[in-house]
Design an enzyme around this catalytic site. Sequence first.
Site, PDB file in Angstrom:
ATOM      1  N   ASP A 141       7.636 -32.350  37.846  1.00  0.00           N
ATOM      2  CA  ASP A 141       8.499 -31.178  37.958  1.00  0.00           C
ATOM      3  C   ASP A 141       7.951 -30.272  39.057  1.00  0.00           C
ATOM      4  OD1 ASP A 141      10.615 -29.882  35.554  1.00  0.00           O
ATOM      5  OD2 ASP A 141      10.115 -28.715  37.322  1.00  0.00           O
ATOM      6  N   ILE A 142       8.819 -29.419  39.559  1.00  0.00           N
ATOM      7  CA  ILE A 142       8.401 -28.444  40.564  1.00  0.00           C
ATOM      8  C   ILE A 142       7.786 -27.237  39.868  1.00  0.00           C
ATOM      9  CG2 ILE A 142      10.624 -27.231  40.703  1.00  0.00           C
ATOM     10  CD1 ILE A 142      10.269 -27.313  43.783  1.00  0.00           C
ATOM     11  N   TYR A 164      28.070 -26.516  41.933  1.00  0.00           N
ATOM     12  CA  TYR A 164      27.442 -27.457  40.994  1.00  0.00           C
ATOM     13  C   TYR A 164      28.390 -28.637  40.729  1.00  0.00           C
ATOM     14  CZ  TYR A 164      25.467 -29.057  36.500  1.00  0.00           C
ATOM     15  OH  TYR A 164      24.938 -29.792  35.469  1.00  0.00           O
ATOM     16  N   LYS A 202      28.101 -32.647  41.564  1.00  0.00           N
ATOM     17  CA  LYS A 202      28.173 -33.658  40.503  1.00  0.00           C
ATOM     18  C   LYS A 202      29.197 -34.744  40.842  1.00  0.00           C
ATOM     19  CE  LYS A 202      24.791 -32.514  38.112  1.00  0.00           C
ATOM     20  NZ  LYS A 202      23.652 -33.433  38.007  1.00  0.00           N
TER      21      LYS A 202
END
Length: 327
Positions: A38-39, A147, A151
Amino acid sequence: MKGEMKNILVIGACGQIGSELIVALRERYGRDNVVAADIKEPKNDEIASSGPFYYADVTERACLDVIIRKHKIDTIYNMAAILSASGEKNPQLCWKVNMGGVINVLQAAIDYDMVRVIIPSSIAAFGPDTPRENTPNDTILRPTTMYGVTKVCGERLCDYYVKRFGVDVRGLRYPGIISYKTLPGGGTTDYAVEIFYKAIEEGRYTCFLEENTLLPMMYMPDCIRATIMLAEADFDRLEHHNDFNVAAFSFTPGELARAIKKYIPEFEIEYKPDYRQEIANSWPTSIDDSVARREWNWKPEWTIDSMTRDMLEKLSERHKQGKLYDM
Ligand code: SER
């Protein structure tokens, strides 16, 4: 088929879904065979202490390559994304993270001849022109959020990689996900999680959506089960790959408030809709998931009532210990 999934990488492992998926996958495949990345820093010890963890930015291919080589990764779950509300605040970042992540993972799948990759989609792939009630699997995809645009592009790009390069990539369209371990961030359906924390903490909640905004939702145990079921499904049975509708139940903020009041009678809710209302209005109210039921036997187990009871039990317990916001 390219063999079995043995060494799995979960990108976005500290997020709402990733943080629970990592635990479920480690139980199933062995702790050292499931690598978390993860960041963000893990907020709870469970992720970093129950198996390997790396800081990695999904948009940096070189970061991913180091982990893939070191752990001989053959399967990737890409759970890193900027959600709908955050995406409207920063559309360019949403495009960079969501599409950059998808293309990096797909290319890595080719370069390392991976067994499988899982790249989720969302009900945000739909838009105002889509039939809103019992939304079919194969229908109009004209989203009005960044978003949603990422997607739909992601779904199409993944399907292209299946056909053009033979990559076994799969994905499902998550509805709003409700959970008590890690808070969601930057989504339009986040109210359905926040409401439980506020009900327990303060006995009241100010909702950013209108009382009668009906949206498709799912409890986390069903979400994790659906994700792993699709990942393990028989490829030969799949006619779809990256755009499976999955459903559990739909409710409005008003209905959820009434379900909570059964357990906390003094709970009060008020409604102050903001910019997220327009996003919610562009999404379906209920989802037809018959394709997922047919192709990989999907069936939800949780209802709004069983979910509400479980959420309140789990969060009340944490609240009593003074750890409502700790995992
Ligand atoms: N939960 C997401 C959002 O609200 C939908 O996929 O953005």
